[in-house]
Motif scaffolding. Structure first.
Motif, short mmCIF file in Angstrom:
data_model
loop_
_atom_site.label_atom_id
_atom_site.label_comp_id
_atom_site.label_asym_id
_atom_site.label_seq_id
_atom_site.Cartn_x
_atom_site.Cartn_y
_atom_site.Cartn_z
N UNK A 167 0.97 -1.48 0.20
CA UNK A 167 0.29 0.25 -0.01
C UNK A 167 0.69 1.30 0.17
N UNK A 168 1.85 1.51 0.60
CA UNK A 168 2.55 2.27 0.72
C UNK A 168 3.75 2.66 -0.19
N UNK A 169 3.80 1.89 -1.34
CA UNK A 169 4.68 1.78 -2.45
C UNK A 169 3.45 1.92 -3.58
N UNK A 170 1.94 1.79 -3.41
CA UNK A 170 0.71 2.30 -4.13
C UNK A 170 0.46 4.23 -3.77
N UNK A 171 0.72 4.06 -2.52
CA UNK A 171 0.71 5.65 -1.93
C UNK A 171 2.02 7.08 -2.80
N UNK A 172 3.06 6.10 -2.89
CA UNK A 172 4.14 6.57 -3.29
C UNK A 172 3.60 7.09 -4.89
N UNK A 173 3.29 6.00 -5.07
CA UNK A 173 3.34 6.30 -7.05
C UNK A 173 2.06 7.00 -6.83
N UNK A 174 0.99 7.29 -6.64
CA UNK A 174 -0.09 8.05 -7.13
C UNK A 174 0.61 9.46 -6.35
N UNK A 175 1.44 9.66 -5.13
CA UNK A 175 1.74 10.74 -4.87
C UNK A 175 2.97 11.68 -5.45
N UNK A 176 3.42 10.60 -6.68
CA UNK A 176 4.41 11.23 -7.18
C UNK A 176 3.60 11.41 -8.85
N UNK A 177 2.93 10.61 -8.97
CA UNK A 177 1.53 10.88 -9.84
C UNK A 177 0.59 12.63 -9.93
N UNK A 178 0.05 12.86 -8.89
CA UNK A 178 0.06 13.90 -8.70
C UNK A 178 1.39 15.12 -8.62
N UNK A 179 2.43 14.44 -8.75
CA UNK A 179 3.70 16.00 -8.27
C UNK A 179 3.36 16.30 -9.16
#
Length: 742
Positions: A167-179
Motif C-alpha cells: 500500500x505504501x508503494x501504491x501511495x507513493x506512486x499515486x503522490x508522484x503522479x499528482x506531483x
C-alpha cells in the motif's frame, strides 16, 4: 417467489443449440473428441449452481457483522464503495468464513485504505433485479466479480491497519503522479498505471466510451502485453536465453498484477499471457486457439459467471479476431499476387478490421449500438497508447532521480492526451459516429460467427468456390430477414420508477412514446429504444406536464435523440417549468408540437391513436384531470391510456367507453382513481399499473387493487414484475413481464 428473466438464460438456449450441433458433428464425423465440449458445458452449468456466489447469499434486510480485508476502494458521486475479501461472517455463536467477496456501501467520510482489515456492522441490501430487458444486469455483474451481496455500512467496530509495504508503494506512486502531472491529466494516468478510475474525469470516460476506445483505460491485455514485451525485450538486450526471458516476464506481469490490485480483468489478462508464455517455453511455438481455450477454461473454473461478463467476451473474441487476421493475411500473402506496399497496408489495417468484425456483434448485444469510428481509432490510438504507457512508466522512474527531465516528459504526455481529447471531441460531434442496431438475435450471432469461422479455416477452398459460398451467405441473410419480419404491434410498459412510460412499436417499425417517466429515468428510456434498434421516436404523446410523465422526453431531446413530433395538451398561459422547457426544446430542434383534443385521431401505419379527453373548453386548473386520454387501436385490439385522471374525469368518459382489452390504470393506482363503475364499464382483462418500488405515495393503493380484483381484472405491476410486454396481431394478444412470478 420471484424468478427473473435475466439475460444469461439466452446463453443457455445458445448452449443447447451448440449441444445439438455437436451431436450432429459427432454423428457425421465420428470425432468423439467433441464430447469433451459437451461434458465441459454440463460441468459449467452445475458449477454455477454450486458456486459460492449462488450459495452464500444473505437475506435482504438482514443485519450482519463482517470482518474482511479491503481489496478495492472507490468514491462515487453519492457514496464510497469498498470490496471486502477473505470475509468472515461473525455470528453470535460462531464465525463462518465466506469464499465470496462483499461489496460495502458507505456514506462515512472515513479514510479507508487498501489492505487494511475492518470489522463492520451493516444491513444487507436487496439483490438487484433487472426490471427492463435493456437495463444493465447488475446482479449478474456482481456474480461475475465474485461478489455475493451488497451491504450498507452502519457501524465500523474495529480496524486493523495494513502493515505491508504494498500500500505504501501504491501511495507513493499515486503522490508522484499528482506531483508530476499537477492534476492536469483528467485522472487518466492513475487509471492507466494503477487501475484507479475514481479520479477519472466523467466527460473523458463518456468520450472514450462513445468513440469505442474505453478499453484502453482499463488495465487489461494491452497493458500486460506491453509490460511483458518490455521486460522480454530488456532481458534480450542483456543476453538472457529464451526460457529465462519468458520466466522473468511471468514474474513481472504477476508482480504488477498484485501491485495494481488483482482485479478480474487483470487476472484474466495475466492468465492468458501466462499460458502463451508457457506454451512458447515448452514448444517454442504458439497455438493461439489452444492457448485461448485453455485460458478460458481456467478462468471459468474459478468463476463460471465470467462467461456472461462483457469484458471476458470481448477479450477472447478480440483474440479470435487476431487469429482470423493471421489466417486472412497468410492467404493474401501466399495465394494472392500482391505488391509489398499492399501487404504493408494490410498489416496496418487488417488487424483492426478483423477484430472489429468479431467484437462488433458482442458490443451491439450489450450496448445496442456500434461505434463506427472505433475501427479507425483503434488503428491510430492503440499504437499511440502502446507508446504512451512505456513513456509514463519511464517518466515515473526518472522522476525519482531527475525531476526536471520527468516534468518535460510529463508535458509531452499531457500534450498527447490533450490532442486525443481534442480530436475525439471533434469526431464525437460528427453524424453517424455510432450506429444503433439494437440487440442482435441469437440466430444472427450463430450465423455471423459460424460464417467467420468457416471463412477463416477454409478461405482457400471458399476462394476457389466463391460463387457457391456467396449464394449460401445470401440465402442465410435472406432467411434471417424473413425470420425477423413481424406483423405484430408491440407495447412495452417500461419500469421507470415512480412514473409512466410506454413504448409502442408498430408492425412496420414506427415508434410511439406515450409518456416518458421522470427525467432521472430518461437513460432507461433511451437504452430501451436503442435495445429495440430504434433511431428515432416518430410520435411522442405527453399526457400532462408533470415531471414523472414528461421528464424522460426532455432528457431524450436534450441528448440529441431524434423525436419527429409531439402531441400534448397544455394551456398557452400555463406557467410550468417542464412545459416551458419542452416548448423551448421543440422550438430549438424544430420539432412540431401539436395540441390534442377529444375527437382527434392519429394514424401511423395500421395503428390508430384516438383522443377521448380533454375537450377544448375543459378545466385545466387540475393538470391530472386534464390528462390526455387516448385509445390505442390495432385491428380488434384496444388499450386505454389514462394519464393521471381521477374519479371526476372518469365520470365524463363512462358513456364513451366500451369493452377494451387492456387498461393503463390511472394515476399509478391511486385511491382517487379507477372507480368501480368506471372499471365495470370498461370490462378489461388486464390492468397495467406503473409505479416505483417502495414509492413515497403508497401506489398502488390497497382500495384500488381491491376494486380491480372485484372486476376480475388481472393486475400487472411494474414495481413487482418490471417491464410489461403486450404483443398483438390485431386479433389475439399475449401479455408477459420481465420478472415472472413462480
Amino acid at each position: 417467489m420471484i424468478r427473473e428473466n435475466i439475460s444469461y438464460h439466452s446463453f443457455f438456449i445458445y448452449g443447447l443449440i451448440v449441444l445439438g450441433s455437436n451431436l450432429v458433428i459427432i454423428h457425421y464425423t465420428k470425432k468423439w473428441a467433441y464430447m469433451l465440449l459437451i461434458i465441459m458445458m454440463g460441468i459449467g452449468s452445475v458449477s454455477m449452481q454450486m458456486h459460492p456466489v449462488s450459495k452464500e447469499q444473505f437475506l435482504a434486510g438482514e443485519q450482519v457483522t463482517l470482518k474482511g480485508i479491503i481489496i478495492d476502494e472507490a468514491e462515487t458521486a453519492f457514496n464510497q464503495v469498498l470490496i471486502l475479501d477473505q470475509v468472515i461472517n461473525v455470528q453470535k455463536d460462531k464465525a463462518v468464513a465466506l469464499r465470496s467477496k462483499i461489496k460495502v456501501i458507505t456514506n462515512y467520510q472515513e479514510d479507508f485504505h487498501l489492505g487494511e482489515t475492518v470489522l463492520i456492522q451493516g444491513k444487507v441490501n436487496p439483490l438487484p433485479k433487472q426490471y427492463n430487458p435493456s437495463d444493465f444486469d447488475y446482479g449478474l455483474y456482481l456474480k461475475s466479480q465474485g461478489i455475493v451481496n451488497e451491504v450498507k455500512l452502519q457501524q465500523v467496530i474495529k480496524r486493523w491497519p495494513y502493515k505491508g509495504v504494498l500500500y505504501k508503494i501504491r501511495e507513493k506512486v499515486r503522490m508522484q503522479i499528482e506531483y508530476i502531472f499537477k492534476g492536469q491529466d483528467d485522472g487518466l494516468v492513475s487509471a492507466l498505471v494503477l487501475g484507479e478510475d475514481g479520479d477519472l474525469n466523467t466527460d473523458i470516460r463518456a468520450l472514450y466510451e462513445q468513440l469505442g476506445i474505453a478499453h484502453v483505460l482499463a488495465i487489461s491485455g494491452l497493458h500486460m502485453s506491453i509490460i511483458a514485451a518490455g521486460i522480454w525485450w530488456s532481458l534480450g538486450i542483456m543476453g538472457l536465453n529464451y526460457e529465462m526471458r519468458n520466466g522473468i516476464s511471468l514474474i513481472g506481469i504477476w508482480s504488477y498484477s498484485i501491485f495494481v490490485g488483482m482485479s478480474v480483468s487483470i487476472i484474466r489478462a495475466s492468465i492468458m499471457l501466462t499460458i502463451m508464455l508457457v506454451v512458447r517455453s515448452l514448444w517454442e511455438e504458439e497455438d493461439l486457439l489452444s492457448s485461448l481455450a485453455l485460458a478460458a477454461l481456467i478462468i471459468l473454473i474459478v468463476n463460471p459467471f465470467q462467461l456472461y461478463q462483457v469484458g471476458f467476451q470481448l477479450s477472447f473474441i478480440a483474440l479470435l479476431g487476431i487469429a482470423f487476421y493471421q489466417s486472412v493475411y497468410h492467404f493474401i500473402k501466399h495465394e494472392c499476387s500482391c505488391a509489398k506496399s499492399v501487404l504493408k497496408v494490410c498489416r496496418i489495417l487488417l488487424p483492426s478490421i478483423c477484430i472489429g468484425l468479431f467484437i462488433s456483434p458482442v458490443i451491439a448485444y450489450h450496448f445496442y449500438e456500434i461505434p463506427l469510428l472505433s475501427v479507425l481509432l483503434n488503428v491510430l490510438l492503440v499504437p499511440i497508447f502502446g507508446l504512451l504507457l512505456p513513456l509514463i512508466f519511464i517518466t515515473l522512474l526518472v522522476s525519482t532521480v531527475m525531476p526536471g527531465i520527468s516534468f518535460i516528459l510529463a508535458y509531452s504526455i499531457l500534450g498527447f492526451l490533450g490532442s486525443i481529447k481534442s480530436i475525439g471531441t471533434f469526431l464525437a460531434t460528427l453524424p453517424f459516429t455510432t450506429l444503433i442496431i439494437g440487440r442482435p438475435s441469437g440466430l444472427f450471432l450463430i450465423l455471423h460467427y459460424s460464417m467467420l469461422c468457416i471463412l477463416g479455416f477454409k478461405l482457400k477452398k471458399i476462394w476457389n468456390k466463391r460463387n457457391y459460398y456467396l449464394v449460401g451467405v445470401g440465402s442465410l441473410i435472406i432467411l434471417v430477414g424473413i425470420l425477423n419480419t413481424e406483423g405484430f404491434m408491440n407495447i412495452t410498459h417500461l419500469y421507470v420508477g415512480q412514473g409512466d412510460c410506454t413504448v409502442v412499436t408498430t408492425p412496420k417499425g414506427k415508434t410511439l412514446l406515450i409518456d416518458s417517466g421522470p427525467e432521472q429515468s430518461g437513460k432507461k428510456v433511451e437504452n430501451y429504444l436503442k435495445y429495440k434498434g430504434k433511431r428515432q421516436v416518430d410520435l411522442a404523446i405527453v399526457s400532462h406536464p408533470h415531471e414523472d410523465h414528461i421528464g424522460g422526453l426532455l432528457y431524450l431531446i436534450e441528448e440529441g435523440y431524434n423525436v419527429k413530433a409531439v402531441i400534448w395538451q397544455v394551456p398557452d398561459d400555463l406557467k410550468d417549468e417542464y412545459a416551458f422547457r419542452l416548448k423551448k426544446l421543440c422550438e430549438k430542434q424544430k420539432i412540431p408540437l401539436y395540441k390534442g383534443y377529444r375527437g382527434n385521431e392519429v394514424r401511423i401505419d395500421d395503428v390508430c391513436l384516438q383522443v377521448l379527453w380533454p375537450y377544448k373548453d375543459a378545466d385545466y386548473s387540475n393538470a391530472n384531470e386534464a390528462s390526455l386520454v387516448c385509445v390505442l387501436k390495432y385491428g380488434e385490439f384496444e388499450e386505454l391510456f389514462t394519464g393521471d385522471i381521477g374519479f371526476a374525469t372518469e365520470k365524463y368518459l363512462e358513456n364513451d367507453l366500451d369493452d377494451l382489452e387492456i387498461l393503463k390504470v390511472p394515476h399509478h393506482g391511486s385511491s382517487y382513481s379507477s372507480s368501480s363503475k368506471f372499471l365495470e364499464k370498461l370490462s378489461v382483462e388486464y390492468g397495467m399499473i406503473s409505479a416505483g418500488v417502495r414509492n413515497l405515495y403508497g401506489h398502488p393503493n390497497r382500495l384500488t387493487l381491491e376494486r380491480l380484483k372485484e372486476q376480475q381484472i388481472e393486475i400487472m405491476r411494474t414495481d413487482i414484475q418490471g417491464a410489461l410486454f403486450v404483443r398483438t396481431d390485431g386479433k389475439q394478444y399475449t401479455v408477459q413481464s420481465q420478472i415472472q412470478e413462480e
